[in-house]
Design a protein around this motif. Structure first.
Motif, mmCIF file in Angstrom:
data_model
loop_
_atom_site.group_PDB
_atom_site.id
_atom_site.type_symbol
_atom_site.label_atom_id
_atom_site.label_comp_id
_atom_site.label_asym_id
_atom_site.label_seq_id
_atom_site.Cartn_x
_atom_site.Cartn_y
_atom_site.Cartn_z
ATOM 1 N N UNK A 78 6.602 -22.088 23.821
ATOM 2 C CA UNK A 78 6.459 -20.718 23.191
ATOM 3 C C UNK A 78 6.692 -20.695 21.588
ATOM 4 N N UNK A 79 7.814 -21.277 21.227
ATOM 5 C CA UNK A 79 8.024 -21.410 19.983
ATOM 6 C C UNK A 79 6.985 -22.008 18.921
ATOM 7 N N UNK A 80 6.589 -23.153 19.659
ATOM 8 C CA UNK A 80 5.361 -23.961 19.017
ATOM 9 C C UNK A 80 4.342 -23.198 18.758
ATOM 10 N N UNK A 81 3.912 -22.453 19.710
ATOM 11 C CA UNK A 81 2.639 -21.607 19.829
ATOM 12 C C UNK A 81 2.601 -20.560 18.740
ATOM 13 N N UNK A 82 4.003 -19.956 18.609
ATOM 14 C CA UNK A 82 4.120 -18.827 17.690
ATOM 15 C C UNK A 82 3.953 -19.402 16.213
ATOM 16 N N UNK A 83 4.754 -20.689 16.134
ATOM 17 C CA UNK A 83 4.800 -21.074 14.798
ATOM 18 C C UNK A 83 3.398 -21.844 14.282
ATOM 19 N N UNK A 84 2.761 -22.137 15.212
ATOM 20 C CA UNK A 84 1.336 -22.939 14.952
ATOM 21 C C UNK A 84 0.229 -21.802 14.603
ATOM 22 N N UNK A 85 0.434 -20.455 14.909
ATOM 23 C CA UNK A 85 -0.279 -19.384 14.597
ATOM 24 C C UNK A 85 -1.551 -19.354 15.386
ATOM 25 N N UNK A 86 -1.609 -19.623 16.747
ATOM 26 C CA UNK A 86 -2.826 -19.769 17.586
ATOM 27 C C UNK A 86 -3.036 -18.546 18.167
ATOM 28 N N UNK A 87 -2.550 -17.464 17.791
ATOM 29 C CA UNK A 87 -2.465 -16.295 18.620
ATOM 30 C C UNK A 87 -4.009 -15.448 18.620
ATOM 31 N N UNK A 88 -4.671 -15.766 17.720
ATOM 32 C CA UNK A 88 -6.096 -15.266 17.652
ATOM 33 C C UNK A 88 -7.097 -16.085 18.440
ATOM 34 N N UNK A 89 -6.847 -17.236 18.745
ATOM 35 C CA UNK A 89 -7.681 -18.147 19.571
ATOM 36 C C UNK A 89 -7.659 -17.718 21.159
ATOM 37 N N UNK A 90 -8.858 -16.899 21.398
ATOM 38 C CA UNK A 90 -8.682 -16.123 22.649
ATOM 39 C C UNK A 90 -10.144 -16.410 23.155
ATOM 40 N N UNK A 91 -10.340 -17.034 24.295
ATOM 41 C CA UNK A 91 -11.507 -17.396 24.763
ATOM 42 C C UNK A 91 -11.956 -16.447 26.098
ATOM 43 N N UNK B 23 3.307 -35.953 29.887
ATOM 44 C CA UNK B 23 3.591 -35.763 31.316
ATOM 45 C C UNK B 23 4.828 -36.738 31.821
ATOM 46 N N UNK B 24 5.696 -36.337 32.225
ATOM 47 C CA UNK B 24 6.609 -37.127 32.747
ATOM 48 C C UNK B 24 6.938 -37.151 34.267
ATOM 49 N N UNK C 268 6.046 -31.886 29.030
ATOM 50 C CA UNK C 268 6.829 -31.777 27.885
ATOM 51 C C UNK C 268 6.020 -31.776 26.560
ATOM 52 N N UNK C 269 6.752 -31.254 25.431
ATOM 53 C CA UNK C 269 6.300 -31.584 24.106
ATOM 54 C C UNK C 269 6.891 -32.637 23.548
ATOM 55 N N UNK C 270 6.001 -33.860 23.053
ATOM 56 C CA UNK C 270 6.627 -34.883 22.303
ATOM 57 C C UNK C 270 7.173 -34.506 21.035
ATOM 58 N N UNK C 271 8.362 -34.508 20.844
ATOM 59 C CA UNK C 271 8.656 -34.232 19.536
ATOM 60 C C UNK C 271 8.700 -35.296 18.663
ATOM 61 N N UNK C 272 8.473 -36.465 19.005
ATOM 62 C CA UNK C 272 8.664 -37.542 18.133
ATOM 63 C C UNK C 272 7.151 -37.887 17.303
ATOM 64 N N UNK C 273 6.340 -36.987 17.836
ATOM 65 C CA UNK C 273 5.117 -37.366 17.143
ATOM 66 C C UNK C 273 4.910 -36.666 15.732
ATOM 67 N N UNK C 274 3.970 -36.823 14.950
ATOM 68 C CA UNK C 274 4.088 -36.290 13.614
ATOM 69 C C UNK C 274 2.531 -35.913 13.432
ATOM 70 N N UNK C 275 2.406 -35.028 12.258
ATOM 71 C CA UNK C 275 1.149 -34.730 11.950
ATOM 72 C C UNK C 275 -0.025 -34.053 12.807
ATOM 73 N N UNK C 276 -1.379 -34.413 12.739
ATOM 74 C CA UNK C 276 -2.277 -33.917 13.691
ATOM 75 C C UNK C 276 -1.867 -34.115 15.238
#
Length: 204
Positions: A100-113, A183-184, A11-19
């Motif tokens: 998916x929505x968070x990945x696109x919003x965060x702009x991590x598309x150029x981070x490829x290893x 993880x739940x 899960x993504x914990x949407x109750x978190x904030x900031x970093x």
């Protein structure tokens, strides 16, 4: 007696904030020789998709693969304070949409290893397309795949000659994510039950 192995839902914990919130979800995507998702990619020619292990046309240099297969139990083994723990992680369709929505919003598309073992980002490789198959919205998975609805797919453009040659040589076989998720715990199942679930999902 068959040993029981716990299954957790990611899960993504949407109750978190900031970093702490920023660190949730997909942070990097890596080209790997043994994808956790058990499937290889499709490589596309200029005109049409081609099947696995066929000759490639190099002018497009596009790789498409599943990144997160919905409902698929993924085996994990970790060492915590000298104690090995085995478990499976499952990503549900509704979680995948948030991921998916968070990945696109965060702009991590150029981070490829190239592999998870390096901190260096691959030059000349970038993600240009990420989507989730969703029958309710009329979005189909790529030709050649038969995976559960809600699977996230990724397409990469490979301009790096060395990496493309490694892809052609079969040294890298898929795309894998790096990220952080809550993880739940859902249930404990034995290995035969888990194997049956995976077989039904992958349909191989």
């Amino acid at each position: 007696m068959e040993k029981k192995i716990p299954i957790y839902y990611a899960t993504i914990n949407e109750d978190l904030a900031g970093l702490e919130l920023k660190q949730q979800g997909i942070q990097n995507i890596a080209l790997v020789d043994s994808p956790a998702m058990l499937t290889e990619w499709l490589m596309f020619s200029e005109q049409k998709p081609i099947e696995f292990k066929m000759a490639l046309q190099e002018d497009q240099r596009i790789i498409t693969a599943p990144v997160i297969i919905a409902d698929l139990p993924i085996y994990r083994k970790v060492n915590e304070d000298g104690i090995e723990k085995e478990f499976y992680v499952v990503y549900k369709k509704d979680t995948n949409m948030k991921v998916l929505q968070k990945y696109m919003s965060d702009g991590n598309q150029k981070k490829v290893k190239l592999t998870h073992d390096t901190q260096d980002l691959s030059k000349g490789v970038f993600v240009f397309e990420v989507f989730m198959s969703d029958e309710s919205r009329g979005i189909s998975q790529p030709k050649g795949f038969d995976l559960p609805d809600g699977t996230i797919f990724c397409s990469m453009k490979i301009n790096n000659d060395e990496i493309w040659q490694e892809a052609k040589a079969g040294k890298v076989k898929g795309i894998s994510l790096e990220g952080f998720f809550d993880l739940e715990k859902e249930i404990d199942l034995d290995e035969k039950q888990i194997e049956s679930i995976i077989y039904d999902l992958i349909r191989k």
